[in-house]
Design an enzyme around this catalytic site. Structure first.
Site, mmCIF file in Angstrom:
data_model
loop_
_atom_site.group_PDB
_atom_site.id
_atom_site.type_symbol
_atom_site.label_atom_id
_atom_site.label_comp_id
_atom_site.label_asym_id
_atom_site.label_seq_id
_atom_site.Cartn_x
_atom_site.Cartn_y
_atom_site.Cartn_z
ATOM 1 N N GLY A 132 -4.170 -8.724 -12.086
ATOM 2 C CA GLY A 132 -4.563 -9.326 -10.805
ATOM 3 C C GLY A 132 -3.392 -9.487 -9.868
ATOM 4 N N GLU B 78 -8.847 -5.326 -22.453
ATOM 5 C CA GLU B 78 -9.510 -6.078 -21.382
ATOM 6 C C GLU B 78 -10.270 -7.255 -21.986
ATOM 7 O OE1 GLU B 78 -9.928 -6.143 -17.874
ATOM 8 O OE2 GLU B 78 -11.137 -7.857 -18.510
ATOM 9 N N LYS C 113 -1.529 7.409 -5.814
ATOM 10 C CA LYS C 113 -2.325 8.619 -5.582
ATOM 11 C C LYS C 113 -1.468 9.876 -5.611
ATOM 12 C CE LYS C 113 -4.898 5.607 -5.638
ATOM 13 N NZ LYS C 113 -4.795 4.154 -5.558
ATOM 14 N N CYS D 242 0.826 -1.206 0.000
ATOM 15 C CA CYS D 242 0.000 0.000 0.000
ATOM 16 C C CYS D 242 0.862 1.259 0.000
ATOM 17 C CB CYS D 242 -0.921 -0.028 1.221
ATOM 18 S SG CYS D 242 -1.793 1.499 1.497
ATOM 19 N N HIS E 249 -24.757 23.565 2.391
ATOM 20 C CA HIS E 249 -24.794 24.083 1.023
ATOM 21 C C HIS E 249 -23.794 25.230 0.901
ATOM 22 C CE1 HIS E 249 -26.436 25.402 -2.813
ATOM 23 N NE2 HIS E 249 -26.424 26.633 -2.340
HETATM 24 P P1 FAD Z 1 0.908 -5.837 1.894
HETATM 25 O O1 FAD Z 1 0.627 -4.391 1.861
HETATM 26 O O2 FAD Z 1 1.267 -6.499 0.611
HETATM 27 O O3 FAD Z 1 2.086 -6.034 2.953
HETATM 28 C C1 FAD Z 1 2.658 -7.280 3.194
HETATM 29 C C2 FAD Z 1 4.054 -7.090 3.785
HETATM 30 O O4 FAD Z 1 4.532 -8.346 4.238
HETATM 31 C C3 FAD Z 1 5.071 -6.566 2.785
HETATM 32 O O5 FAD Z 1 5.715 -5.423 3.292
HETATM 33 C C4 FAD Z 1 6.065 -7.729 2.616
HETATM 34 O O6 FAD Z 1 7.404 -7.294 2.429
HETATM 35 C C5 FAD Z 1 5.921 -8.454 3.950
HETATM 36 N N1 FAD Z 1 6.254 -9.879 3.902
HETATM 37 C C6 FAD Z 1 5.819 -10.814 3.016
HETATM 38 N N2 FAD Z 1 6.280 -12.038 3.358
HETATM 39 C C7 FAD Z 1 7.022 -11.862 4.476
HETATM 40 C C8 FAD Z 1 7.742 -12.756 5.319
HETATM 41 N N3 FAD Z 1 7.775 -14.083 5.109
HETATM 42 N N4 FAD Z 1 8.411 -12.219 6.389
HETATM 43 C C9 FAD Z 1 8.376 -10.894 6.642
HETATM 44 N N5 FAD Z 1 7.705 -10.017 5.886
HETATM 45 C C10 FAD Z 1 7.025 -10.497 4.822
HETATM 46 N N6 FAD Z 1 -5.929 -0.551 -1.837
HETATM 47 C C11 FAD Z 1 -6.756 0.417 -1.403
HETATM 48 O O7 FAD Z 1 -7.480 0.206 -0.426
HETATM 49 N N7 FAD Z 1 -6.812 1.636 -2.020
HETATM 50 C C12 FAD Z 1 -6.057 1.919 -3.094
HETATM 51 O O8 FAD Z 1 -6.125 3.024 -3.636
HETATM 52 C C13 FAD Z 1 -5.167 0.924 -3.569
HETATM 53 N N8 FAD Z 1 -4.360 1.163 -4.628
HETATM 54 C C14 FAD Z 1 -3.490 0.200 -5.044
HETATM 55 C C15 FAD Z 1 -2.681 0.458 -6.145
HETATM 56 C C16 FAD Z 1 -1.795 -0.490 -6.586
HETATM 57 C C17 FAD Z 1 -0.907 -0.192 -7.769
HETATM 58 C C18 FAD Z 1 -1.700 -1.746 -5.913
HETATM 59 C C19 FAD Z 1 -0.720 -2.793 -6.367
HETATM 60 C C20 FAD Z 1 -2.503 -2.020 -4.829
HETATM 61 C C21 FAD Z 1 -3.409 -1.053 -4.383
HETATM 62 N N9 FAD Z 1 -4.250 -1.292 -3.305
HETATM 63 C C22 FAD Z 1 -5.122 -0.322 -2.888
HETATM 64 C C23 FAD Z 1 -4.268 -2.596 -2.615
HETATM 65 C C24 FAD Z 1 -3.473 -2.511 -1.301
HETATM 66 O O9 FAD Z 1 -2.177 -2.068 -1.559
HETATM 67 C C25 FAD Z 1 -3.455 -3.860 -0.630
HETATM 68 O O10 FAD Z 1 -4.784 -4.333 -0.485
HETATM 69 C C26 FAD Z 1 -2.809 -3.790 0.737
HETATM 70 O O11 FAD Z 1 -1.492 -3.332 0.657
HETATM 71 C C27 FAD Z 1 -2.821 -5.160 1.420
HETATM 72 O O12 FAD Z 1 -2.243 -5.038 2.681
HETATM 73 P P2 FAD Z 1 -1.562 -6.287 3.390
HETATM 74 O O13 FAD Z 1 -1.109 -5.779 4.724
HETATM 75 O O14 FAD Z 1 -2.452 -7.444 3.326
HETATM 76 O O15 FAD Z 1 -0.293 -6.668 2.492
#
Ligand code: FAD
Length: 462
Positions: free
Chosen positions: A264, A200, A49, A40, A437
């Site tokens: 995806g 798409e 953003k 994120c 408003h």
């Molecule tokens: P992540 O943010 O992926 O974090 C997981 C972390 O775990 C990472 O830092 C990784 O390094 C760490 N990790 C992985 N495996 C290990 C391990 N074995 N040991 C230690 N650390 C590890 N969502 C929104 O709500 N609004 C948006 O506008 C939006 N825009 C996006 C735009 C893009 C281009 C992308 C790709 C995604 C976007 N998202 C958005 C989706 C959002 O980024 C994700 O849903 C969110 O980051 C998921 O959070 P998470 O904590 O599950 O995982």
């Protein structure tokens, strides 16, 4: 080292989980192998953003004459835009680090890997290993871009993370995938003058939205940003060389400087050694959870993208709070299910609850109220008149079951409707609520009135 709670991954799921656990008095560790803030902050929500905000400023200046302001043709310094983006990310990263410290969460930098159901080894980048034991463990390892094998590996072919690190935008761009990530990045690039074509496979881009909402975005993408949208077509025969990328879509030959693959996300579980803890994954590789975010091993929780639920940052954060409250206090609150979706295209789009299409598929009888931004004084004053908001209510109870908006500030405006859906407000209650408003938020009040055919600022419905 012994902890009450160990969190693996410091994205918008993991770091709030760790802070919440510490707030509840748990001795907490968090393990992160790459960067605080996860996808994120570092290669998702925030960098996109920040760059989109730059593209919007550029578009505002290009069209400043609409406000009676004359300026010369603006020029884009993309490396400076990227430097600004990196600065925003760094500052927020530092903020997370400071918050973890302030809450006495112990941060381990390295890859977390299960030894057994209560032990996680952290292998740091310098090769050293430390073992942690935890009463509860939260897996929050996120997701990564899916890039199928048929796509050639070449520097002109990138996914979103690499795209956000470019020092220079291409002159022309093919985008494979018309979901929200593909469309947001496509709008940003087109807003900065790149010639963009989206391909798409499905019948339309942004298929999660109702057709009338999609039309608003598509109209601007094509008419104002000059984008080409090829839908219902598979991109095939992808080839890249030093001068560009070529492909086909149906009977069309495509050519551009670069290809962005946005089809995806895939779960990140590599290195976790889930088998050692006995944690089950689905056929698609996601970690399976119940409604309390518990895996099949009851003291091991899983939140965020890797759990295969709604892949959004705010969904991950909400799951984090509920999971940790269960782990530390035994609270059995079922997690939030009213999760808004926000898409930062031009114009912005947002939705919550059921779409009209979904309500129909569920056999519900609905009433729908729609109001166009052009009917609002604030929208006229700001020259932001495209799009509309619509409210979907259950016809028998008048209860609001869904809302969508395509237009200015849609991603902020949706919060009002998240409360409306969550608190089961009726359209009448929303319509009776006094809205200041002139504001963009009046669009919801007007849409609620329109639903009952009592709209002051629209001619009588025929
Ligand atoms: P992540 O943010 O992926 O974090 C997981 C972390 O775990 C990472 O830092 C990784 O390094 C760490 N990790 C992985 N495996 C290990 C391990 N074995 N040991 C230690 N650390 C590890 N969502 C929104 O709500 N609004 C948006 O506008 C939006 N825009 C996006 C735009 C893009 C281009 C992308 C790709 C995604 C976007 N998202 C958005 C989706 C959002 O980024 C994700 O849903 C969110 O980051 C998921 O959070 P998470 O904590 O599950 O995982």
């Amino acid at each position: 080292m012994e902890f009450d709670v160990i969190v693996i991954g410091a994205g918008p799921g993991g770091y709030p989980a760790a802070i919440k656990a510490a707030q509840l008095g748990a001795k907490t560790a968090i393990i992160e192998r790459e960067w605080l803030g996860g996808t994120c902050l570092n290669c998702g929500c925030i960098p996109t953003k920040t760059l989109i905000a730059g593209a919007e400023v550029y578009q505002q200046i290009l069209h400043a004459e609409r406000f009676g302001i004359s300026v010369g043709k603006p020029t884009i310094d993309y490396p400076a835009m990227k430097t600004r983006k990196d600065g925003v990310v760094k500052e927020l990263q530092n903020g997370i680090g400071a918050l973890l410290k302030a809450h006495s969460v112990t941060l381990f930098e390295g890859t977390g890997s299960f030894r057994d159901a209560n032990t996680v080894a952290v292998q740091s980048n310098d090769g050293s290993t430390v073992e942690l034991t935890g009463k509860s463990i939260v897996i929050a390892t996120g997701s990564t871009s899916t890039v199928p094998g048929f796509i050639p590996k070449y520097e002109r072919i990138v996914e979103s993370r690499a795209f956000l690190e470019l020092e220079k935008l291409p002159e022309s761009l093919l985008v494979l995938g018309g979901g929200y990530i593909g469309c947001e990045l496509a709008c940003m690039a087109a807003g900065l003058g790149v010639k963009v074509t989206i391909v798409e496979l499905l019948a339309d881009v942004l298929m999660l939205l109702d057709k009338d909402v999609r039309q608003v975005v598509k109209k601007k993408m094509k008419a104002e940003l000059g984008m080409t949208l090829l839908t219902g077509a598979a991109m095939e025969n992808i080839q890249a060389n030093d001068s560009g990328v070529t492909a086909t879509a149906g009977d069309q030959s495509l050519e551009a400087d670069m290809l962005l693959v946005a089809i995806g996300r895939s779960p990140v579980t590599d290195g976790l050694n889930l088998a050692a803890a006995g944690v089950a994954v689905s056929d698609r590789g996601y970690i399976e959870v119940d409604e309390l975010s518990r895996t099949n091993v009851p003291h091991i929780y899983c939140i965020g993208d890797v759990s295969g639920r709604m892949q959004l940052a705010h969904a991950a954060t909400s799951q984090a709070i509920y999971a940790v409250e269960h782990a530390v206090k035994g609270d059995e609150k079922i997690e939030e299910v009213v999760i808004p979706g926000v898409i930062f295209t031009a114009p912005e789009v947002a939705l919550v609850g059921l779409t009209e299409t979904e309500a129909k598929q569920a056999g519900l009888k609905t009433n729908v109220g729609k109001f166009y931004f052009r009917g609002l004084g604030k929208a006229m004053a700001s020259n932001e008149t495209e799009g509309f908001a619509k409210i979907i209510a259950d016809a028998s109870t008048d209860r609001i079951i869904g809302a969508q908006c395509a237009g200015p500030h849609a991603t902020d405006l949706i919060s009002e409707m998240v409360i409306a859906v969550r608190e089961e407000l009726t359209a009448e209650e929303l319509g009776n609520t006094v809205h200041a408003h002139p504001t963009f938020a009046e669009v919801w009040m007007e849409a609620a009135h329109a639903l009952h055919k009592s709209c002051i600022h629209a001619p009588p419905a025929r």
